[in-house]
Design a protein around this motif. Structure first.
Motif, PDB file in Angstrom:
ATOM      1  N   GLN A  73       9.502  -0.360 -14.999  1.00 63.36           N
ATOM      2  CA  GLN A  73       8.822  -0.953 -16.147  1.00 63.36           C
ATOM      3  C   GLN A  73       7.266  -0.645 -16.192  1.00 63.36           C
ATOM      4  O   GLN A  73       6.627  -0.694 -17.147  1.00 63.36           O
ATOM      5  CB  GLN A  73       9.089  -2.250 -16.387  1.00 63.36           C
ATOM      6  N   GLU A  74       6.773  -0.521 -14.991  1.00 60.96           N
ATOM      7  CA  GLU A  74       5.124  -0.335 -14.858  1.00 60.96           C
ATOM      8  C   GLU A  74       4.751   0.859 -14.205  1.00 60.96           C
ATOM      9  O   GLU A  74       3.653   1.146 -13.798  1.00 60.96           O
ATOM     10  CB  GLU A  74       4.523  -1.492 -14.313  1.00 60.96           C
ATOM     11  N   GLY A  75       5.800   1.731 -13.674  1.00 61.20           N
ATOM     12  CA  GLY A  75       5.558   2.963 -13.005  1.00 61.20           C
ATOM     13  C   GLY A  75       4.988   2.787 -11.698  1.00 61.20           C
ATOM     14  O   GLY A  75       4.468   3.716 -11.246  1.00 61.20           O
ATOM     15  N   LEU A  76       5.201   1.857 -10.950  1.00 64.47           N
ATOM     16  CA  LEU A  76       5.003   1.590  -9.574  1.00 64.47           C
ATOM     17  C   LEU A  76       6.007   2.738  -8.826  1.00 64.47           C
ATOM     18  O   LEU A  76       6.899   2.751  -8.870  1.00 64.47           O
ATOM     19  CB  LEU A  76       5.234   0.223  -9.128  1.00 64.47           C
ATOM     20  N   SER A  77       4.869   3.652  -8.138  1.00 63.63           N
ATOM     21  CA  SER A  77       5.734   4.741  -7.322  1.00 63.63           C
ATOM     22  C   SER A  77       5.697   4.372  -5.879  1.00 63.63           C
ATOM     23  O   SER A  77       4.837   3.792  -5.176  1.00 63.63           O
ATOM     24  CB  SER A  77       4.951   6.045  -7.631  1.00 63.63           C
ATOM     25  N   PHE A  78       6.989   4.588  -5.129  1.00 60.11           N
ATOM     26  CA  PHE A  78       6.905   4.554  -3.643  1.00 60.11           C
ATOM     27  C   PHE A  78       7.083   5.674  -2.947  1.00 60.11           C
ATOM     28  O   PHE A  78       7.583   5.977  -1.911  1.00 60.11           O
ATOM     29  CB  PHE A  78       8.384   3.650  -3.413  1.00 60.11           C
ATOM     30  N   LYS A  79       6.656   6.851  -3.603  1.00 63.13           N
ATOM     31  CA  LYS A  79       6.597   8.074  -3.023  1.00 63.13           C
ATOM     32  C   LYS A  79       5.979   8.360  -1.870  1.00 63.13           C
ATOM     33  O   LYS A  79       6.160   9.161  -0.913  1.00 63.13           O
ATOM     34  CB  LYS A  79       6.388   9.305  -3.971  1.00 63.13           C
ATOM     35  N   HIS A  80       4.549   7.482  -1.921  1.00 64.06           N
ATOM     36  CA  HIS A  80       3.703   7.532  -0.766  1.00 64.06           C
ATOM     37  C   HIS A  80       3.974   6.199   0.034  1.00 64.06           C
ATOM     38  O   HIS A  80       3.158   5.907   0.881  1.00 64.06           O
ATOM     39  CB  HIS A  80       2.434   7.692  -1.238  1.00 64.06           C
ATOM     40  N   VAL A  81       5.156   5.775   0.086  1.00 65.00           N
ATOM     41  CA  VAL A  81       5.379   4.441   0.937  1.00 65.00           C
ATOM     42  C   VAL A  81       6.012   4.889   2.078  1.00 65.00           C
ATOM     43  O   VAL A  81       7.087   5.628   1.961  1.00 65.00           O
ATOM     44  CB  VAL A  81       5.897   3.283   0.121  1.00 65.00           C
ATOM     45  N   ILE A  82       5.473   4.447   3.411  1.00 64.16           N
ATOM     46  CA  ILE A  82       6.442   4.380   4.333  1.00 64.16           C
ATOM     47  C   ILE A  82       6.890   2.920   4.882  1.00 64.16           C
ATOM     48  O   ILE A  82       5.814   1.988   4.820  1.00 64.16           O
ATOM     49  CB  ILE A  82       5.662   5.042   5.547  1.00 64.16           C
ATOM     50  N   THR A  83       8.101   2.685   5.101  1.00 60.87           N
ATOM     51  CA  THR A  83       8.479   1.433   5.778  1.00 60.87           C
ATOM     52  C   THR A  83       9.310   1.398   7.004  1.00 60.87           C
ATOM     53  O   THR A  83       9.906   2.106   7.532  1.00 60.87           O
ATOM     54  CB  THR A  83       9.759   0.875   4.635  1.00 60.87           C
ATOM     55  N   PHE A  84       8.792   0.011   7.472  1.00 64.57           N
ATOM     56  CA  PHE A  84       9.768  -0.090   8.722  1.00 64.57           C
ATOM     57  C   PHE A  84       9.988  -1.745   8.770  1.00 64.57           C
ATOM     58  O   PHE A  84       9.302  -2.471   8.478  1.00 64.57           O
ATOM     59  CB  PHE A  84       8.455  -0.238  10.068  1.00 64.57           C
ATOM     60  N   ASN A  85      11.416  -1.607   8.955  1.00 70.47           N
ATOM     61  CA  ASN A  85      12.132  -3.117   8.873  1.00 70.47           C
ATOM     62  C   ASN A  85      11.841  -3.737  10.311  1.00 70.47           C
ATOM     63  O   ASN A  85      11.820  -3.172  11.216  1.00 70.47           O
ATOM     64  CB  ASN A  85      13.536  -2.811   8.426  1.00 70.47           C
ATOM     65  N   TYR A 138      10.855   3.673  18.287  1.00 71.53           N
ATOM     66  CA  TYR A 138      10.455   2.881  17.033  1.00 71.53           C
ATOM     67  C   TYR A 138       8.895   2.442  16.949  1.00 71.53           C
ATOM     68  O   TYR A 138       8.403   2.619  15.801  1.00 71.53           O
ATOM     69  CB  TYR A 138      11.328   1.845  16.997  1.00 71.53           C
ATOM     70  N   GLU A 139       8.538   2.059  18.324  1.00 72.90           N
ATOM     71  CA  GLU A 139       7.023   1.763  18.274  1.00 72.90           C
ATOM     72  C   GLU A 139       6.183   2.858  18.040  1.00 72.90           C
ATOM     73  O   GLU A 139       5.129   3.003  17.314  1.00 72.90           O
ATOM     74  CB  GLU A 139       6.615   1.229  19.744  1.00 72.90           C
ATOM     75  N   GLU A 140       6.538   3.880  18.593  1.00 74.39           N
ATOM     76  CA  GLU A 140       5.691   5.282  18.463  1.00 74.39           C
ATOM     77  C   GLU A 140       5.753   5.823  16.875  1.00 74.39           C
ATOM     78  O   GLU A 140       4.691   6.248  16.629  1.00 74.39           O
ATOM     79  CB  GLU A 140       6.373   6.527  19.428  1.00 74.39           C
ATOM     80  N   GLN A 141       6.683   5.637  16.217  1.00 75.97           N
ATOM     81  CA  GLN A 141       6.850   5.998  14.861  1.00 75.97           C
ATOM     82  C   GLN A 141       5.858   5.462  14.022  1.00 75.97           C
ATOM     83  O   GLN A 141       5.303   5.681  13.219  1.00 75.97           O
ATOM     84  CB  GLN A 141       8.319   5.845  14.227  1.00 75.97           C
ATOM     85  N   THR A 203      14.775  -6.017  17.310  1.00 73.25           N
ATOM     86  CA  THR A 203      13.768  -6.626  16.477  1.00 73.25           C
ATOM     87  C   THR A 203      12.385  -6.097  16.984  1.00 73.25           C
ATOM     88  O   THR A 203      12.223  -5.953  18.214  1.00 73.25           O
ATOM     89  CB  THR A 203      13.751  -8.371  16.818  1.00 73.25           C
ATOM     90  N   MET A 204      11.410  -5.950  16.260  1.00 73.85           N
ATOM     91  CA  MET A 204      10.034  -5.909  16.419  1.00 73.85           C
ATOM     92  C   MET A 204       9.454  -6.968  17.047  1.00 73.85           C
ATOM     93  O   MET A 204       9.939  -8.198  16.929  1.00 73.85           O
ATOM     94  CB  MET A 204       9.219  -5.852  14.957  1.00 73.85           C
ATOM     95  N   GLY A 205       8.503  -6.788  18.276  1.00 73.85           N
ATOM     96  CA  GLY A 205       8.206  -7.660  18.765  1.00 73.85           C
ATOM     97  C   GLY A 205       6.821  -8.540  18.244  1.00 73.85           C
ATOM     98  O   GLY A 205       6.407  -8.286  17.108  1.00 73.85           O
ATOM     99  N   ILE A 206       6.647  -9.663  18.750  1.00 78.49           N
ATOM    100  CA  ILE A 206       5.421 -10.405  18.231  1.00 78.49           C
ATOM    101  C   ILE A 206       4.180  -9.652  18.313  1.00 78.49           C
ATOM    102  O   ILE A 206       3.364  -9.663  17.414  1.00 78.49           O
ATOM    103  CB  ILE A 206       5.295 -11.663  18.982  1.00 78.49           C
ATOM    104  N   SER A 207       4.049  -9.056  19.376  1.00 72.18           N
ATOM    105  CA  SER A 207       2.728  -8.236  19.256  1.00 72.18           C
ATOM    106  C   SER A 207       2.853  -6.902  18.583  1.00 72.18           C
ATOM    107  O   SER A 207       1.786  -6.552  17.677  1.00 72.18           O
ATOM    108  CB  SER A 207       2.569  -7.378  21.106  1.00 72.18           C
ATOM    109  N   THR A 208       3.971  -6.320  18.044  1.00 66.69           N
ATOM    110  CA  THR A 208       4.169  -5.351  17.141  1.00 66.69           C
ATOM    111  C   THR A 208       3.591  -6.018  15.775  1.00 66.69           C
ATOM    112  O   THR A 208       2.785  -5.401  14.957  1.00 66.69           O
ATOM    113  CB  THR A 208       5.379  -4.747  17.003  1.00 66.69           C
ATOM    114  N   ILE A 209       4.185  -7.162  15.320  1.00 66.82           N
ATOM    115  CA  ILE A 209       3.722  -8.112  14.135  1.00 66.82           C
ATOM    116  C   ILE A 209       2.482  -8.085  14.028  1.00 66.82           C
ATOM    117  O   ILE A 209       1.749  -7.914  12.969  1.00 66.82           O
ATOM    118  CB  ILE A 209       4.657  -9.106  14.196  1.00 66.82           C
ATOM    119  N   LEU A 210       1.909  -8.720  15.050  1.00 69.26           N
ATOM    120  CA  LEU A 210       0.489  -9.093  15.053  1.00 69.26           C
ATOM    121  C   LEU A 210      -0.464  -7.845  15.040  1.00 69.26           C
ATOM    122  O   LEU A 210      -1.808  -8.157  14.419  1.00 69.26           O
ATOM    123  CB  LEU A 210       0.029  -9.794  16.347  1.00 69.26           C
ATOM    124  N   LYS A 211      -0.083  -6.517  15.106  1.00 72.49           N
ATOM    125  CA  LYS A 211      -1.014  -5.468  14.973  1.00 72.49           C
ATOM    126  C   LYS A 211      -1.067  -5.022  13.460  1.00 72.49           C
ATOM    127  O   LYS A 211      -2.002  -4.259  13.245  1.00 72.49           O
ATOM    128  CB  LYS A 211      -0.509  -4.493  15.755  1.00 72.49           C
TER     129      LYS A 211
END
Length: 640
Positions: A73-85, A138-141, A203-211
């Motif tokens: 509805q508002e045109g929010l684009s995710f073309k330039h979004v990178i995600t890590f679960n 995964y960390e390197e990515q 799972t991502m580690g706590i150190s990964t999250i805190l970065k």
């Protein structure tokens, strides 16, 4: 419950991380979605990718729904979004119903314009001997993408973030981890049985999250309140992984009022600064003080008030004696053996009206057993005292019947045909097909419509039997089968106009003087909350109809939580014999006994939960110096 400003009081003394509180999940989710959208647009203007760390589970569902809406509805684009679960069960196939891979694609990715190559979700099918190398990759990515700009988190009952269980090292990185049994139990609502919940996860580690440059942790519902208090107000410790977020320079906890209810600003606001002394707040303060000191209300002294931050109460309302008496009498007036009002007797402070003496009562039950579990003693008493009691079962509850129970009933039905020589009809063929499906069912499969119908029929038969046990005539038993529920999965559709129309129709039909509805918002599926929202919307639309002028609404709570003692406005006492009578009514629901499907993080059977909860309420009244009973069912009036 009003939010207390952080200016001019001592909230910061108690809270060690920034906290934003919203009235409900939806408003909080909109806020979080807007923060994410702002960041995406900001990065896009700079010609940069926005790197998001994403979570799964029930907490972020409305966040993702709002992001999808903003895209469409508002045109929010995710073309330039990178995600890590954050995480994924291990081992698990990506198309399994419970996989986080499927969760993310169904709730977000397939509805927006994100590039598939920019989506990263831990792979639950990697061979175990290659897991270590995979986690390093995964960390390197993440590092190659420039690090995570905003990390979205939920929180587990034991304080885990991602799947970093208590004791996880602060320097931990992405890895394979053994899930704590408490986590497996809490997540079992997604599975048919605890045995099916994976024991491992990536799972991502706590150190990964805190970065991550910014972190938002979200939590909704009262069942998260206790751990939120530990994470926000307790010491930073690896035993409560979420508390380690206190050390991050830009972390915010976004909560609804239920999840924030154990924070000092809500639990004991008189300790944080200015407090508005409403009658409810006075009752809360006095009951809290009495229970903390293990004293009856009438035994509290001026020194008790002064020594526990309540001197302002003495200044405003006089001596401890006067305050004690006011609160004690108020609590005493909540107790009644006449939930429909005592006919022919005018009692000024009685919770209910005495007239009409014979009331039309409509009990809404989200599932087929919530009526007897949550208010069975009151249910029975209303009928015995001559009221015209109707029950409206809102959903079929079909997903809560396990497959073995279905096979048992199929065997009975087929055997019945054989014993009495009944012609093999289409019904027999359906049962044969159902048996074959169940015996070959895969974890990623949803039950067929025929099997869901069989499971729904089993629950309806149990509900009818319960009503016969209580004495309710069959014409007073109504099965609404609200459409929002009928997905065959734990995840339900949003409530729609048809759900509201059906609910309005039954209210118009009964024209009740009393409505009872489930106010238990800790149900892990959220079904109780949705059912209550539908009722509230129906009441809003009906409020101008003449019969509604004489309609009162009472909220009960069920197998998942109870009202706080100071919130209770009507308490129905039960004798030991009445407790047993209620138990026998619960036992009629055999499909929910012994092995409960989607049990949540409470391993007790529903009858045990109900009895212990009702006994605990009675015990609190006793500790406050009020009459002692074997058990009590509690209600709060809803004003529409």
């Amino acid at each position: 419950m009003p939010q207390i400003s952080q200016s001019g009081n001592f909230i910061d003394t108690f809270e060690h991380v920034a906290v934003e509180i919203f009235p409900d999940n939806k408003e909080g989710s909109r806020y979080v979605a807007q923060q994410i959208a702002n960041l995406i647009r900001e990065k896009e203007k700079k010609g940069q990718h926005c790197v998001l760390g994403l979570a799964t589970g029930s907490s972020p569902q409305n966040v993702y729904a709002e992001l999808v809406r903003m895209h469409k509805q508002e045109g929010l684009s995710f073309k330039h979004v990178i995600t890590f679960n954050l995480d994924e069960y291990y081992p698990i196939e990506p198309d399994a119903l419970q996989s986080f891979h499927r969760y993310m694609w169904e709730r977000l990715f397939k509805h927006v314009d994100i590039l598939p190559e920019n989506v990263h979700i831990p792979d639950g099918t990697v061979p175990k001997d290659k897991i270590k190398a995979y986690c390093q990759q995964y960390e390197e990515q993440i590092e190659k993408a420039g690090g995570i700009d905003l990390q979205l988190l939920g929180i587990g009952h034991n304080g885990h973030i991602g799947f970093n269980e208590p004791g996880s090292n602060m320097n931990s990185r992405t890895r394979l981890i053994a899930l704590d049994q408490a986590t497996r139990i809490a997540n079992s609502y997604e599975f048919a049985h605890i045995a099916e919940v994976p024991r491992l996860a990536i799972t991502m580690g706590i150190s990964t999250i805190l970065k991550a440059r910014r972190i938002i942790l979200i939590a909704w519902g009262q069942h998260k309140a206790a751990i939120i208090r530990k994470a926000v107000e307790g010491h930073s410790t690896e035993q409560v992984p979420a508390s380690l977020l206190q050390q991050h320079p830009d972390c915010t906890f976004v909560l609804d009022e239920q999840a924030a209810s154990e924070l000092t600003r809500y639990k004991s606001p008189w300790l944080t600064g200015e407090c508005e002394w409403t009658p409810k707040m006075i009752r809360k303060a006095v009951c809290t003080l009495a229970l903390e000191l293990n004293k009856p209300i009438l035994m509290l002294t001026d020194n008790d008030y002064n020594d526990h931050g309540l001197s302002d109460l003495l200044v405003e309302f006089g001596s401890a004696y006067d305050i004690n008496l006011m609160v004690f009498n108020g609590m005493k007036s909540t107790i009644t053996g006449w939930p429909g009002g005592k006919p022919g007797v005018h009692i000024p402070d009685h919770p209910e009206r005495s007239e009409p003496a014979r009331k039309r009562v409509l009990i809404f039950s989200p599932h087929m057993d919530d009526d007897i579990i949550s208010m069975g003693g009151t249910f029975i008493r209303l009928h015995e005292q001559g009221h015209d009691v109707h029950v409206a079962y809102q959903t079929s509850g079909n997903i809560a019947v396990n497959d073995e129970f279905v096979l048992r009933f199929i065997d009975f039905a087929v055997g019945f045909d054989e014993i009495f020589g009944i012609d093999k009809s289409r019904a027999t063929q359906i049962m044969k097909e159902a048996r074959e499906f169940i015996q070959n069912k895969k974890p990623s499969q949803i039950d067929t419509p025929e099997i869901r119908a069989i499971k729904g029929l089993i629950r309806k038969c149990e509900a009818k039997a319960t009503c016969r046990y209580v004495g309710i005539p069959e014409e007073n038993v109504h099965f609404l089968d609200l459409p929002f529920y009928e997905t065959g999965r734990v995840e339900k559709n949003p409530p729609g106009e048809e759900d509201i129309r059906i609910t309005m129709d039954i209210i118009r039909q009964v024209k009740p003087h009393q409505i009872y509805a489930a106010g238990d918002l800790a149900d892990p599926h959220g079904t109780h909350k949705v059912c209550l929202d539908i009722i509230i919307e129906a009441l809003k639309r009906l409020k101008n109809e003449p019969f509604m002028d004489d309609c009162w609404v009472w909220l009960y709570r069920g197998a998942w939580q109870e009202w706080e003692i100071y919130e209770i406005e009507m308490a129905i006492p039960m004798s030991p014999d009445q407790v047993i009578q209620k138990r026998h009514g619960i036992f009629i629901h055999q499909s929910q006994k012994d092995v409960v499907v989607f049990q949540g993080n409470d391993r007790r059977e529903f009858w045990q939960r109900a009895e212990e909860r009702n006994a605990a309420t009675a015990e609190l009244y006793d500790r406050l110096g009020l009459p002692k009973y074997a058990a009590m069912e509690a209600f709060v009036r809803y004003h529409f």
